[in-house]
Design a protein around this motif. Structure first.
Motif, short mmCIF file in Angstrom:
data_model
loop_
_atom_site.label_atom_id
_atom_site.label_comp_id
_atom_site.label_asym_id
_atom_site.label_seq_id
_atom_site.Cartn_x
_atom_site.Cartn_y
_atom_site.Cartn_z
N PHE A 1 143.20 16.92 89.16
CA PHE A 1 142.28 16.23 88.48
C PHE A 1 141.76 16.87 87.24
CE2 PHE A 1 141.69 15.53 93.18
CZ PHE A 1 141.46 14.17 93.13
N ALA B 1 127.43 13.39 90.92
CA ALA B 1 128.64 12.84 91.59
C ALA B 1 128.14 13.57 93.08
CB ALA B 1 129.83 13.27 91.11
N TYR B 2 128.02 15.04 93.02
CA TYR B 2 127.78 15.41 94.43
C TYR B 2 126.63 15.15 95.09
CZ TYR B 2 132.15 17.96 94.73
OH TYR B 2 133.51 18.39 94.73
N LEU C 1 125.64 12.21 95.29
CA LEU C 1 125.89 10.75 95.75
C LEU C 1 126.95 10.60 96.90
CD1 LEU C 1 125.63 9.00 92.49
CD2 LEU C 1 123.96 8.71 94.01
N ARG D 1 144.09 19.31 94.63
CA ARG D 1 143.60 18.84 95.81
C ARG D 1 144.93 18.61 96.79
NH1 ARG D 1 138.77 15.61 97.43
NH2 ARG D 1 139.12 15.78 99.64
N ASP E 1 137.34 8.31 90.66
CA ASP E 1 137.59 9.75 90.23
C ASP E 1 136.51 9.96 89.28
OD1 ASP E 1 139.50 9.94 92.36
OD2 ASP E 1 141.00 9.90 90.90
N PRO E 2 136.00 11.17 89.17
CA PRO E 2 134.96 11.51 88.11
C PRO E 2 135.52 12.06 87.01
CG PRO E 2 134.27 12.61 90.50
CD PRO E 2 135.62 11.92 90.38
N GLN E 3 136.52 12.78 86.99
CA GLN E 3 137.04 13.49 85.92
C GLN E 3 137.84 12.70 84.82
OE1 GLN E 3 137.71 14.12 89.27
NE2 GLN E 3 137.13 16.02 89.82
C1 LIG Z 1 131.68 12.68 98.40
C2 LIG Z 1 132.01 13.07 97.36
C3 LIG Z 1 133.32 13.75 97.51
C4 LIG Z 1 133.73 14.27 96.17
C5 LIG Z 1 132.29 14.51 95.54
C6 LIG Z 1 131.41 13.32 96.15
O1 LIG Z 1 130.01 13.51 96.16
C7 LIG Z 1 131.82 12.24 95.36
C8 LIG Z 1 133.10 12.34 94.57
C9 LIG Z 1 133.96 12.78 95.52
C10 LIG Z 1 135.41 13.22 94.79
C11 LIG Z 1 136.64 12.23 94.62
C12 LIG Z 1 137.77 12.65 93.62
C13 LIG Z 1 138.14 13.79 93.89
O2 LIG Z 1 138.69 13.91 95.24
C14 LIG Z 1 136.84 15.05 94.23
C15 LIG Z 1 137.54 16.33 94.56
C16 LIG Z 1 135.95 14.87 93.18
O3 LIG Z 1 135.81 15.53 92.27
O4 LIG Z 1 135.09 13.84 93.39
C17 LIG Z 1 136.03 14.48 95.46
C18 LIG Z 1 134.73 15.16 95.77
C19 LIG Z 1 135.05 16.22 96.97
O5 LIG Z 1 135.97 15.95 97.95
O6 LIG Z 1 134.35 17.36 97.01
#
Ligand SMILES: C=C1C[C@]23C[C@@]1(O)CC[C@H]2[C@@]12CC[C@H](O)[C@@](C)(C(=O)O1)[C@H]2[C@@H]3C(=O)O
Ligand SMILES: O=C(O)CCC(=O)C(=O)O
Ligand SMILES: [Fe+2]
Length: 324
Positions: A266, A302-303, A305, A172, A195-197
């Motif tokens: 990530f 995650a997506y 929420l 990113r 961060d989810p990863q």
């Molecule tokens: C609101 C959101 C953006 C995100 C996916 C989500 O539903 C919740 C987690 C967000 C996040 C945070 C870390 C990273 O930047 C990201 C790419 C990820 O894997 O989880 C983003 C997601 C995103 O921006 O698509």
């Protein structure tokens, strides 16, 4: 709304000492020990002497700058973010937004080649591919040192997941335009979240903005250091370590003086990978805290929420049932 953890270290200590800075050129056993402690106490640390070639970093930064300063038409060609691609202000699918524009890419060379919609696609593509390869190596080295520090016999138990060809890792670039408003320091660039990863490696230009949540709702700024990578534990690493490491909430604020750009890797496993606490980290004193799940299941949660929601709680075991 259930939320993820703040950093376990108190705000005073964090302000005084800042994040731990770990020199990767030091003695391996010492580095492994420091890293484990940093992941337990802060969920965040910086690494220096990481071995990533300065030119690789500079080329990536130039490409990023070129992309974000380029014509809107070139950026629109790379969007809209669904979730990969170019996005402006809107984050994710559930109404989150911030003072940021970004480019989200799968960290996989074939995908990058297909999705390079920059002004000079082949130059962009080779800069991104080289950068990701170099940063992934550092991420693997860190995960192997962590396994060593945790005394896990299979040193590659974590690194293997992001080295795999099918790894679902993401790259990113966030661009935070300089916000000239009078009190821009209160404007949120990228809202609070974990961060989810597995592991995140972030590098930014020398402009401040990243902040970490510590106890009592206090936010502590991370001093920018273009020579370091800022590393943080992701939700999956918290699950793998059975809660021993913490995936800490953080955010990025707008800056009133300068434009900020961050480049973030990530590290994630393949979609079908099973996530569950590593057996060596389960004991009668620390029973298994998370039920097994796949990265695909976790990603879906995650997506579905908001950015600031905690998803790991959805996969936690009921500790009352365990103790009865
Ligand atoms: C609101 C959101 C953006 C995100 C996916 C989500 O539903 C919740 C987690 C967000 C996040 C945070 C870390 C990273 O930047 C990201 C790419 C990820 O894997 O989880 C983003 C997601 C995103 O921006 O698509
Ligand atoms: O850009 C930054 O400094 C932080 C952004 C972030 O935490 C993220 O994209 O997950
Ligand atoms: Fe983040």
């Amino acid at each position: 709304m259930v939320v993820a953890s703040p950093c376990p270290i108190g705000s005073e200590r964090m302000r005084r000492m800042g994040l731990p800075v770990i020199d990767l050129s030091r003695k391996r056993t010492h580095v492994a020990e420091l890293m484990v402690r940093a992941c337990e106490e802060y969920g965040f640390f910086k690494v220096i002497n990481h071995g990533v070639n300065r030119e690789v970093i500079a080329r990536m930064e130039d490409e990023g700058r070129d992309f974000f300063s380029g014509p809107a038409s070139a950026k629109q060609r790379a969007g809209p973010a669904n979730p990969m691609g170019y996005g402006c202000r809107s984050i994710g699918f559930n109404g989150d937004s911030g003072e940021v524009e970004y480019l989200l890419l799968h960290a996989n060379p074939t995908y990058i080649a297909q999705r390079s919609k920059a002004r000079h696609p082949s130059r962009f593509c080779s800069a991104v591919t080289e950068y990701i390869e170099a940063v992934r190596e550092v991420a693997c080295q860190i995960l192997e040192l962590l396994a060593e520090g945790l005394k896990i016999p299979d040193r590659e138990v974590l690194s293997r997941l992001i080295r795999e060809g099918e790894s679902d890792s993401v790259f990113r670039m966030n661009h935070y335009p300089c916000c000239k408003e009078r009190d821009a320091s209160h404007r949120v660039g990228f809202g609070e979240h974990s961060d989810p990863q597995i592991l995140t490696l972030l590098r930014s230009n020398g402009v401040a903005g990243l902040q970490i949540s510590v106890e009592d709702g206090v936010w502590v700024p991370v001093t920018p250091d273009p020579d370091a990578f800022c590393v943080n534990v992701g939700d999956l690493l918290q699950a793998f370590t059975n809660g021993r490491f913490v995936s800490v909430r953080h955010r990025a604020m707008a800056n009133s003086f300068d434009t900020r750009m961050s480049m973030i890797y990530f590290g994630a496993p393949p979609l079908h990978a099973q996530i569950k606490p590593i057996p060596e980290l389960i004991s009668p004193q620390n029973p298994c805290r998370y039920r097994p799940f796949t990265w695909a299941e976790y990603k879906k949660a995650a997506y579905s929420l908001r950015l600031g929601d905690s998803r790991l709680d959805l996969f936690a075991m009921d500790m009352n049932v365990l103790s009865s």
